[in-house]
Write a protein that holds these residues in place. Structure first.
Motif, mmCIF file in Angstrom:
data_model
loop_
_atom_site.group_PDB
_atom_site.id
_atom_site.type_symbol
_atom_site.label_atom_id
_atom_site.label_comp_id
_atom_site.label_asym_id
_atom_site.label_seq_id
_atom_site.Cartn_x
_atom_site.Cartn_y
_atom_site.Cartn_z
ATOM 1 N N LEU A 197 0.856 -1.208 0.000
ATOM 2 C CA LEU A 197 0.000 0.000 0.000
ATOM 3 C C LEU A 197 0.882 1.244 0.000
ATOM 4 C CD1 LEU A 197 -2.955 -0.943 2.381
ATOM 5 C CD2 LEU A 197 -2.740 -1.225 -0.078
ATOM 6 N N GLU A 209 -9.462 -1.828 6.198
ATOM 7 C CA GLU A 209 -10.534 -2.247 5.280
ATOM 8 C C GLU A 209 -9.983 -3.131 4.166
ATOM 9 O OE1 GLU A 209 -12.136 1.933 5.227
ATOM 10 O OE2 GLU A 209 -13.686 0.878 4.071
ATOM 11 N N VAL A 210 -8.789 -2.756 3.644
ATOM 12 C CA VAL A 210 -8.186 -3.572 2.572
ATOM 13 C C VAL A 210 -7.971 -4.991 3.087
ATOM 14 C CG1 VAL A 210 -6.127 -3.905 1.145
ATOM 15 C CG2 VAL A 210 -7.110 -1.612 1.416
ATOM 16 N N CYS A 211 -7.465 -5.104 4.339
ATOM 17 C CA CYS A 211 -7.223 -6.444 4.906
ATOM 18 C C CYS A 211 -8.514 -7.249 4.953
ATOM 19 C CB CYS A 211 -6.650 -6.317 6.312
ATOM 20 S SG CYS A 211 -4.989 -5.674 6.337
ATOM 21 N N VAL A 214 -9.421 -8.298 1.416
ATOM 22 C CA VAL A 214 -8.494 -9.286 0.841
ATOM 23 C C VAL A 214 -8.627 -10.635 1.523
ATOM 24 C CG1 VAL A 214 -6.056 -9.845 0.688
ATOM 25 C CG2 VAL A 214 -6.858 -7.594 -0.016
ATOM 26 N N LEU A 229 -12.140 -3.411 -3.770
ATOM 27 C CA LEU A 229 -10.979 -2.571 -3.484
ATOM 28 C C LEU A 229 -11.092 -1.234 -4.217
ATOM 29 C CD1 LEU A 229 -8.123 -5.260 -3.572
ATOM 30 C CD2 LEU A 229 -8.997 -4.039 -1.572
ATOM 31 N N LEU A 234 -9.181 2.481 -4.090
ATOM 32 C CA LEU A 234 -7.845 2.122 -4.562
ATOM 33 C C LEU A 234 -7.768 2.270 -6.065
ATOM 34 C CD1 LEU A 234 -7.592 1.017 -1.668
ATOM 35 C CD2 LEU A 234 -6.329 -0.909 -2.597
ATOM 36 N N VAL A 239 -4.512 -2.053 -6.988
ATOM 37 C CA VAL A 239 -5.225 -3.333 -6.884
ATOM 38 C C VAL A 239 -4.405 -4.432 -7.551
ATOM 39 C CG1 VAL A 239 -7.276 -4.603 -7.632
ATOM 40 C CG2 VAL A 239 -7.499 -2.281 -6.731
ATOM 41 N N ILE A 242 -1.419 -5.293 -5.400
ATOM 42 C CA ILE A 242 -1.803 -6.092 -4.229
ATOM 43 C C ILE A 242 -2.012 -7.546 -4.647
ATOM 44 C CG2 ILE A 242 -3.726 -6.517 -2.627
ATOM 45 C CD1 ILE A 242 -4.073 -3.429 -2.542
#
Ligand SMILES: CC(=O)Nc1cnc2ccccc2c1
Length: 446
Positions: A197, A209-211, A214, A229, A234, A239, A242
């Motif tokens: 990130l 939130e991303v965690c 994902v 995402l 993002l 994306v 990641i």
């Protein structure tokens, strides 16, 4: 005890005793939706499993703690959109307080550590086995409760803590007869995602939130993940970046992408070298896609699962959560822990034929051959029980029934209290495995 008072006061009027009309069932004998009863056979299995949890906790030098199943709702309000906080078994109590049946144990642990404050010396290693709850729309028919074995270490900032937790998990599997080819322990660090990130200058506040998004890899398709995402803001480059890094399963490759001075790489390299020394290296593997779904993880995360016809069944999971206490307004203390459910592990044991023989084992049955011997039978049973033998005192049964019963409960001996023997101060003993039968002085029975 006398029957409860039969008239109950309902809306001010005493009502007549509630008698079921002919054929009506008085009560639903099933437990509430999504919950289980533990009848003796089920309870023996549960007790055996929990004894394994306790034995591992003992050899790892963890101390047992416990908490109310009921907690303040405030302990579990988090904004990261985790499934667990969207399914709170919450309600308002009669005092108007917002409370929950706890969905997990970690926040209670954190609460107690804060409450204990300076009076606990660090590091501390605590474990508990507790029932956790969720309220799901029954559309999914999933369980609403399960028991979790939790092991947590507070005040150990280095990856020694995570390595200790992995040893506990692997010791448990070894005790159960599960091998490293039956399960996969996948290890990664959320710092991997943090590094990515940063590379795409994604704002810090989106990290949690991303965690959570994902973590749905494997449940949702890649496209759905990418869409979620993008939705939280993002860029498509971020994306892609990641998705790319999270597909890595080789630590050297990760080092190539992120560089050697990234904390995530250093932490993971150290863990894998410790694993060699602990002797459990062949149990674990690096997999960057492991992020776990709880918002508060900050570092190493791990997950144990087994493959059930192509579907990953998670057995346990955990990780480091160094900043949970400050979300409760307290000074942060580095922490890490795992939760190990009581349901999926039993599925695996059944599938591998590893369930132990848990039939009843009773030492002695004491049986008075007629009514006037019921008193003497009491003293015989009492003397054996005082010596620590398990004794089933049976009466008002035909001898034929008693022999069947002895077989059913795997009794070691049958002690028959008969009139003629008792007059000579004797009882008759039958060893059920060898059919041997002999008389023993009642006072010398052991
Ligand atoms: C397999 C299973 O029973 N899972 C389960 C059941 N009940 C829960 C209750 C709270 C949180 C997680 C839970 C997970």
């Amino acid at each position: 005890a006398s029957a409860p008072s039969s008239s109950t006061v309902e809306n001010g009027e005493p009502s007549s005793p509630v008698e079921p009309s002919e054929g009506a069932s008085v009560v639903d004998v099933n437990p509430p939706r999504g919950t289980r009863d533990f009848a003796p056979e089920d309870m023996r299995l549960r007790t055996w499993l929990f004894d394994q949890f306790r034995e591992v906790s003992r050899v790892m030098a963890f101390e047992e703690v416990d908490f109310p199943v009921l907690e303040s709702e405030a302990l579990f309000i988090r904004k990261a959109g985790e499934e667990i906080t969207q399914q709170l078994y919450n309600f308002q109590d009669k005092g108007g307080r917002r409370v929950v049946l706890r969905p997990e144990i970690t926040p209670s642990l954190a609460r107690l550590v804060i409450k204990q404050g300076k009076s606990v010396s660090l590091p501390l290693k605590w474990f508990t086995i507790g029932q956790c709850w969720r309220y799901e729309r029954m559309t999914r028919g999933r369980r609403r409760e399960h028991y979790q074995w939790n092991m947590d270490i507070f005040g150990m900032p280095k990856v020694r803590a995570e390595s200790e937790l992995l040893q506990a998990i692997i010791l448990l599997f070894e005790r159960l007869g599960i091998t490293s080819s039956d399960v996969g322990i996948r290890v990664s660090s959320r710092k991997v995602l943090q590094a990515v990130l940063n590379m795409y200058s994604v704002p810090e506040h989106l990290f949690t939130e991303v965690c959570v998004i994902v973590d749905k890899l494997g449940k949702l398709t890649r496209e759905e993940i990418e869409k979620e995402l993008i939705t939280i803001g993002l860029s498509s480059e971020a994306v892609q970046g990641i998705i790319e890094v999270l597909s890595l399963k080789s630590l050297p490759k990760l080092e190539e992408v992120l560089g050697s001075d990234v904390e995530a790489v250093a932490d993971l390299k150290k863990m894998f070298s410790f694993a060699e020394q602990y002797g459990y290296a062949d149990w674990i593997c690096f997999d960057a896609s492991v992020v776990r779904g709880l918002a508060y993880y900050t570092g190493i995360v791990f997950e144990v699962a087994f493959d059930r016809d192509g579907k990953l069944r998670a057995i346990c999971g955990g990780g480091r959560y160094d900043r949970l206490l400050s979300t409760f307004g307290s000074e942060d203390i580095p922490a890490c822990g795992f939760g190990f459910g009581d349901a999926v592990i039993v599925e695996l044991l059944k599938e591998k034929g590893l369930l132990p023989d848990l039939s009843r084992q009773i030492d002695d049955i004491v049986f008075p051959l007629d009514e006037e011997l019921e008193g003497p039978a009491s003293s015989v049973a009492s003397s054996l029980r005082r010596q620590g033998r398990s004794v089933d005192l049976v009466e008002d049964k035909r001898l034929k029934w008693v022999f069947k019963h002895a077989e059913r409960i795997n009794a070691g001996r049958l002690i028959l209290v008969g009139k003629s023997e008792w007059e000579r101060g004797m009882v008759r003993v039958k060893i059920l495995s060898t059919r041997e039968e002999f008389e023993v002085k009642a006072g010398e029975l052991q």
